[in-house]
Write an enzyme that holds these catalytic residues in place. Sequence first.
Site, PDB file in Angstrom:
ATOM      1  CG  ASP A   1      -3.351  -2.007  -4.959  1.00 39.23           C
ATOM      2  OD1 ASP A   1      -3.804  -1.849  -3.811  1.00 39.23           O
ATOM      3  OD2 ASP A   1      -3.421  -1.123  -5.835  1.00 39.23           O
TER       4      ASP A   1
ATOM      5  CG  ASP B   1      -5.456  -0.150   0.472  1.00 40.07           C
ATOM      6  OD1 ASP B   1      -4.916   0.680  -0.291  1.00 40.07           O
ATOM      7  OD2 ASP B   1      -5.900   0.148   1.587  1.00 40.07           O
TER       8      ASP B   1
END
Length: 310
Positions: A225, A227
């Site tokens: 991802d 973050d």
Amino acid sequence: MSTDQSSAAPGINLEQARLGVLGGSGLYAMEGLEDVRELVVETPFGEPSDALRLGRIGGLEVVFLARHGRHHSYTPSEVPYRANLWALRSLGVRWILSVSAVGSLQEQFRPLDMMVPDQFIDRTHQRPLTFFGEGVVAHVAAADPFCPTLSRLLADVGESLMPTGRQLHRGGTYLCMEGPAFSTRAESELYRSWGCGVIGMTNHTEARLAREAEMAYATLAMVTDYDCWHQEHASVSVELVLDNLRANATLAQEIVRVAAERIGAQRPGSGTHRALRHALMTPKEQVPPDTRRRVDLFTAPYWGALTEEG
């Protein structure tokens, strides 16, 4: 690359050495191992995260350990890092490949990409970071916390196996946070301003201990991802992380398997294999007996093995 025995510690035989694989979130077993058996190892630092699984890939013996336990029972702060690394070293492990989920802190490290980092910044504060203390002092060099030789081998394999549209990145800084909660946006932006590439919760602790135990350490960091800093992408969630972990798991297994085959063929030496040569500061005669017994696994090549009377 041939085995560099000259860079190893006294008495080490890399022809008999084993590879350790530390599986992180989403990687609780090691595919491709043959003749697998489970080992329960007692250590001076308590119980490891789980039973260790010893098997073989080609001509190389491999020891697998799920760092969070096979049912993901330990938070990043609770992982018994010292017990895990001591257990691996006691089984003859001299190379460690860590497979870990990370968040991206920079645009170019996209979800489903992978990185082989070469630096750390540590933001943990609840973990023991050394096997030493209590009457014995060692200062190992950590300027380059990952083994360059092992990292290069891992990156070469990963780069050759990455599918079209996904990238393996060579080098970058891994920010190690305490967890288990993910970052705030302010924290994420701070780490980005420091130039960090990815963020995780475990590898710095392992790498420091692996260096003291004279085991070469490299990480395959799987980006799940962006973050929480990336306003155009959904904030990090467990669902997103798990979805991307599953997508990365098969590829990560293949990269580790091929890397293990190359390690078995090359058995590369590393400066890490002699990290304690000039690091032990305390005269052995001054070390308390109980402390000496705890670290004898690491200090025996330099101080001689501790006798029953000692």
